[in-house]
Write a protein that holds these residues in place. Structure first.
Motif, PDB file in Angstrom:
ATOM      1  N   LEU A  81       0.871  -1.182   0.000  1.00 21.15           N
ATOM      2  CA  LEU A  81       0.000   0.000   0.000  1.00 21.15           C
ATOM      3  C   LEU A  81       0.902   1.223   0.000  1.00 21.15           C
ATOM      4  O   LEU A  81       1.575   1.505   0.987  1.00 21.15           O
ATOM      5  CB  LEU A  81      -0.865   0.022   1.255  1.00 21.15           C
ATOM      6  CG  LEU A  81      -2.062  -0.898   1.285  1.00 21.15           C
ATOM      7  CD1 LEU A  81      -2.834  -0.674   2.584  1.00 21.15           C
ATOM      8  CD2 LEU A  81      -2.968  -0.628   0.089  1.00 21.15           C
ATOM      9  N   ASP A  82       0.889   1.959  -1.119  1.00 18.79           N
ATOM     10  CA  ASP A  82       1.780   3.100  -1.311  1.00 18.79           C
ATOM     11  C   ASP A  82       1.177   4.362  -0.688  1.00 18.79           C
ATOM     12  O   ASP A  82      -0.046   4.459  -0.540  1.00 18.79           O
ATOM     13  CB  ASP A  82       1.975   3.306  -2.818  1.00 18.79           C
ATOM     14  CG  ASP A  82       3.259   4.039  -3.149  1.00 18.79           C
ATOM     15  OD1 ASP A  82       3.989   4.443  -2.216  1.00 18.79           O
ATOM     16  OD2 ASP A  82       3.550   4.197  -4.351  1.00 18.79           O
ATOM     17  N   ASP A  83       2.021   5.303  -0.325  1.00 20.60           N
ATOM     18  CA  ASP A  83       1.595   6.614   0.192  1.00 20.60           C
ATOM     19  C   ASP A  83       0.626   6.465   1.358  1.00 20.60           C
ATOM     20  O   ASP A  83      -0.323   7.246   1.493  1.00 20.60           O
ATOM     21  CB  ASP A  83       0.935   7.459  -0.911  1.00 20.60           C
ATOM     22  CG  ASP A  83       1.837   7.626  -2.122  1.00 20.60           C
ATOM     23  OD1 ASP A  83       3.053   7.419  -1.998  1.00 20.60           O
ATOM     24  OD2 ASP A  83       1.315   7.964  -3.202  1.00 20.60           O
ATOM     25  N   PHE A  84       0.847   5.461   2.191  1.00 21.13           N
ATOM     26  CA  PHE A  84      -0.104   5.187   3.267  1.00 21.13           C
ATOM     27  C   PHE A  84      -0.213   6.384   4.221  1.00 21.13           C
ATOM     28  O   PHE A  84       0.785   6.961   4.640  1.00 21.13           O
ATOM     29  CB  PHE A  84       0.288   3.935   4.055  1.00 21.13           C
ATOM     30  CG  PHE A  84      -0.732   3.570   5.091  1.00 21.13           C
ATOM     31  CD1 PHE A  84      -1.909   2.938   4.727  1.00 21.13           C
ATOM     32  CD2 PHE A  84      -0.546   3.903   6.421  1.00 21.13           C
ATOM     33  CE1 PHE A  84      -2.872   2.627   5.665  1.00 21.13           C
ATOM     34  CE2 PHE A  84      -1.511   3.594   7.368  1.00 21.13           C
ATOM     35  CZ  PHE A  84      -2.670   2.959   6.991  1.00 21.13           C
ATOM     36  N   ALA A  88       9.310   3.053   5.403  1.00 27.67           N
ATOM     37  CA  ALA A  88       9.120   4.499   5.506  1.00 27.67           C
ATOM     38  C   ALA A  88       9.701   5.151   4.251  1.00 27.67           C
ATOM     39  O   ALA A  88      10.845   4.887   3.882  1.00 27.67           O
ATOM     40  CB  ALA A  88       9.813   5.032   6.753  1.00 27.67           C
ATOM     41  N   GLU A  89       8.905   5.984   3.600  1.00 29.85           N
ATOM     42  CA  GLU A  89       9.338   6.671   2.377  1.00 29.85           C
ATOM     43  C   GLU A  89       9.839   8.071   2.707  1.00 29.85           C
ATOM     44  O   GLU A  89       9.441   8.662   3.710  1.00 29.85           O
ATOM     45  CB  GLU A  89       8.145   6.861   1.433  1.00 29.85           C
ATOM     46  CG  GLU A  89       7.557   5.623   0.862  1.00 29.85           C
ATOM     47  CD  GLU A  89       6.563   5.992  -0.251  1.00 29.85           C
ATOM     48  OE1 GLU A  89       6.970   5.974  -1.416  1.00 29.85           O
ATOM     49  OE2 GLU A  89       5.395   6.303   0.057  1.00 29.85           O
ATOM     50  N   GLY A  90      10.665   8.599   1.858  1.00 28.19           N
ATOM     51  CA  GLY A  90      11.071  10.003   1.979  1.00 28.19           C
ATOM     52  C   GLY A  90      11.992  10.290   3.156  1.00 28.19           C
ATOM     53  O   GLY A  90      11.940  11.367   3.747  1.00 28.19           O
TER      54      GLY A  90
HETATM   55 MG    MG Z   1       4.892   6.557  -2.319  1.00 33.77          MG
END
Ligand code: MG
Ligand code: C2E
Ligand code: MG
Ligand code: MG
Length: 293
Positions: free
Chosen positions: A180-183, A237-239
């Motif tokens: 699940l992206d950009d959760f 964790a993104e970014g």
């Molecule tokens: Mg994303």
């Protein structure tokens, strides 16, 4: 690292959504050419490493599509994915991305655990999507399907006309993993999270950036980590841009991170060098702080 002349220039535009009509038409024409294998326009994949907080090593990569134009400029997906979705060209584009991602994974088989690919709602809604993925996997019998991760966004799932849970379940039957992206940027209904057959939650970067200095962000992250873990899902964790955020995430028990802190998305040859060199977080930190040898 020395920069090679010419390539890898990233053209930066504004985020203005009111793209002029001429520009949209041009974008559409370029995309059409690229998909028709016009060698002057190509759709290469760039790769961003995903790093384990336990070992500091690369465990996987997210494939992110780029468009290289006749002039040698490299366009980020923000400049053509929208048009691709509106025109339906996202379907052949998405298939190209999947095939290319699996080809690269096969090439890097001994060094790279998995590759993840973004899937747009329009692709997922295609009746042919699951059979297409199955046929593609059948062409690569030495690649275990669990090494392919498909990233879908919450908002995409909500707005879809098809029963997405059912479609994701079919993909999971193939052995493919789902993320699940950009959760956190969508509804994030907890009941709904439970009902979705996802394996990985990708925490959106809005919760991640500056988390070391923001107790509220840290609380949200702890809660999501706990929730994901309870539901048997892993978290990325993104970014992650700062060393302090990396440390905070590691201490909070987040298993994996992705972000400029470790590396921006790289063209395949550069990612290849990083992979084969076995670059770790310690290497990156040492080179950032002037080399502690
Ligand atoms: Mg994303
Ligand atoms: P995404 O899937 O959430 O991918 C992460 C985006 O965040 C990438 O932008 C990546 O370069 C950027 N990013 C990574 N680390 C950092 C960081 O530390 N700080 C900041 N500020 N940004 C970071 P990119 O490559 O421009 O892609 C943007 C979006 O385009 C992706 O978001 C994804 O939704 C979409 N996209 C990319 N490739 C594809 C594709 O092949 N198919 C489809 N359908 N969508 C794609
Ligand atoms: Mg082409
Ligand atoms: Mg993604």
């Amino acid at each position: 690292a020395a920069k090679r002349a010419g390539g890898n220039r990233l053209q930066v535009f504004t985020d203005d959504l009111r793209v002029p009509v001429q520009e949209r038409i041009a974008a559409e024409a370029r995309l059409r050419r690229a998909l028709a294998s016009d060698p002057r326009y190509t759709l290469p994949l760039w790769f961003q490493p995903v790093v384990s907080t336990a070992t500091g090593r690369i465990i996987g990569a997210e494939a992110l599509v780029r468009m290289r134009t006749e002039q040698g400029n490299v366009l980020a997906p923000g400049h053509f994915i929208g048009v691709a979705e509106e025109t339906g060209m996202i379907v052949p584009l998405g298939e190209h991305v999947l095939r290319s991602a699996i080809e690269h994974l096969q090439h890097w088989s001994d060094w790279l655990g998995y590759v993840s690919v973004n899937v747009s709602p329009r692709q997922l809604a295609e009746a042919d999507f699951v059979p297409m993925v199955a046929a593609l996997l059948a062409e690569y019998p030495y690649i275990d399907p669990s090494r392919l991760v498909l990233e879908v966004t919450e908002t995409a799932l909500i707005s879809s006309t098809v029963d997405v849970s059912e479609r994701l379940a079919l993909l999971k039957q193939l052995g493919v993993r789902v993320a699940l992206d950009d959760f956190g940027t969508g509804y994030s209904s907890l009941t709904w999270l439970k009902s979705l057959p996802a394996d990985v939650v990708k925490l959106d970067r809005s919760f991640v950036a500056g988390l070391a200095d923001d107790p509220r962000k840290a609380s949200i992250i702890s809660a999501v980590l706990w929730l994901a873990h309870s539901l048997g899902m892993s978290t990325i964790a993104e970014g992650v841009e700062e060393f302090s955020d990396w440390e905070a995430l590691r201490e909070a028990g987040c298993p994996a991170v992705q972000g400029y802190f470790f590396s921006k998305p790289l063209p395949a040859p550069e990612f290849d060098r990083m992979l084969v060199a076995g670059t770790t977080v310690a290497d990156v930190v040492n080179s950032t702080f002037g080399g502690v040898h």
